[in-house]
Scaffold this active site. Sequence first.
Site, PDB file in Angstrom:
ATOM      1  N   GLU A 440       0.823  -1.219   0.000  1.00  4.51           N
ATOM      2  CA  GLU A 440       0.000   0.000   0.000  1.00  4.51           C
ATOM      3  C   GLU A 440       0.854   1.264   0.000  1.00  4.51           C
ATOM      4  O   GLU A 440       0.465   2.292   0.561  1.00  4.51           O
ATOM      5  CB  GLU A 440      -0.966   0.016   1.200  1.00  4.51           C
ATOM      6  CG  GLU A 440      -1.818  -1.228   1.328  1.00  4.51           C
ATOM      7  CD  GLU A 440      -2.625  -1.564   0.090  1.00  4.51           C
ATOM      8  OE1 GLU A 440      -2.813  -0.670  -0.761  1.00  4.51           O
ATOM      9  OE2 GLU A 440      -3.041  -2.720  -0.049  1.00  4.51           O
ATOM     10  N   GLY A 441       2.001   1.195  -0.648  1.00  2.00           N
ATOM     11  CA  GLY A 441       2.926   2.329  -0.696  1.00  2.00           C
ATOM     12  C   GLY A 441       3.968   2.178   0.377  1.00  2.00           C
ATOM     13  O   GLY A 441       3.647   2.199   1.572  1.00  2.00           O
TER      14      GLY A 441
END
Length: 597
Positions: A440-441
Amino acid sequence: MQTYNAPLRDMKFVLNELHDFSKLTSIPAFSGVDADLVETVLEEAAKFTTRVLLPLNPVGDTEGCRLENGVVHTPTGFKEAYKQFCDGGWSSVSAPPEYGGQGLPESVGMLISEMICSTNLSFGLYPGLTAGAMTALRKYGSDELKSFYLPKMIDGTWSASMCLTEAQCGTDLGLVRTKAVPQGDDSYAVTGSKIFISAGEHDLTENIIHLVLARLPDAPEGIKGISLFLVPKFLPNEDGSLGARNPVVCTALEHKMGIKGSATCQISFDEAKGWLVGAPHKGMQAMFAMMNAERLGVGIQGLGITEVSYQSAVSYAKERLQGRALSGPKYPKLAADPIIVHPDVRRMLMTMRVNAEGCRALGTWVANALDIAEHTEDKAQRRDAEDFVALLTPVVKAMFTDMGSESANLAVQTYGGHGYIHDHGVEQFARDARITMIYEGTNGVQALDLVGRKLPAHMGRSLRGLFHPIADFVAEHKEHPLFSKMIEGLERALGALQLSTAHVAQKGMADPEEAGAAATDYLRLMGLVSLAYLWARTVTIAVSKLGAAEGPDKAFYTAKLSSARFFYDRILPESAALYLKIKSGKKSLMELPEDLF
């Protein structure tokens, strides 16, 4: 030994005493919710997670998932546990009532998610991905898509996945190659391959709804040419029953370091039928709604790992006999003292403890703001809450997961050699926690998002929601006779953050690499100052309650004071070093030529 009891007393403290849950119930959407109802829900969640999910955690790690003839089989017990999860209503806790959800606040849902992540992170990814997809669909899907798909996703009959990453693109989604071709009937034929797709294929639900980033034939190059599509595994009939299988295939499972009970898939789409979510070429807008929800959720994964690591380490430290206390034997009748008497073991346990309690306090603060942003009828209040959530989302994702990994490794260290072997289960926490800093980053990307997007947005308006309450608190309590020294520490840390903010803004405008060089340290500093503020507020509450408290309550508030002192003595001083690192600039990072690496 994986040891866990839901920290219900602390959860009630952050909800009701630290953040005053009654303020949320003044919002019409939550008018039917009260503290007694929430307490009952949390108690039931604790029973389910400890009795059902915790025993399955080592099972999922040992067995993993397996792919046979295109079908992914989850570990023993997962399917039955998922049915219990849905039958108990846990899939619908914070979902909107108009689509069959219970409509409880996100702050309550966050605490339930924490319990799930503490007891079985791999299991939690299946409903967690569905929740993120529901956010995007609810905000950007057509009324037809929402009314058809959301009810079955909310009740758990159908689940969802987020299909973003491809072999050539992870963070840089402008490199997406998957194509979507209009079919003349409002549908699209989606073709391409995705990797690292959590919950992309499994046997828990009858259908899986994939949200897929792809390009239309007329899409401009780069990030501005991305659209989002809903692509079901099975094409539903008008009555909601399952029709033909869509050409969506799991071609492989990733072999991973951790979260082995979670199916991480390579997915192939071969002219699979899908529908546009949102406007053409505006998929990144919808994707960020989904990603922001997931980033907050991943932060809670870090918190969950922190709590179970702490509890498991405490359990071992109280039982393991090694050596004698430096001040003399504490248990002279035993062959040796338990290792909890040793200062360095206590350093590790206290670090885990304040990580968990501090992150729970901060996570609940952000979740409350998310509830306000979603449901208040006051436009100014909504704007302020949205600003606050946007500012703190990268901090929650990155700092919580950093602390989760740190705490898992401290648990292994507490166990010593027994922590390094598989039998005791704490090395699983270290492996499971590691991915939270990546997906998610990555946490480095979160830091860049903070300094590159969130700080300059609206001329720095979002900083007011953090800086002003802290400054006001310092001014109000600076002369307090019991904890003025603590307030001085908070004031110094806030000053370091304010000076660092000015430095990053000034240098970053002239040279983006300067902002990039400071980003990770700046995010950590903002997180520590936020925690320091919440610990100081915790102290004011504990002091006010301690005089009349008895029994368990007295022990609880006494422990809060000790934890706060440890944070201010041993954790917050890091803020001074972070300020110096930020001020040092980019030179030592960037001056070494590439060929000398």
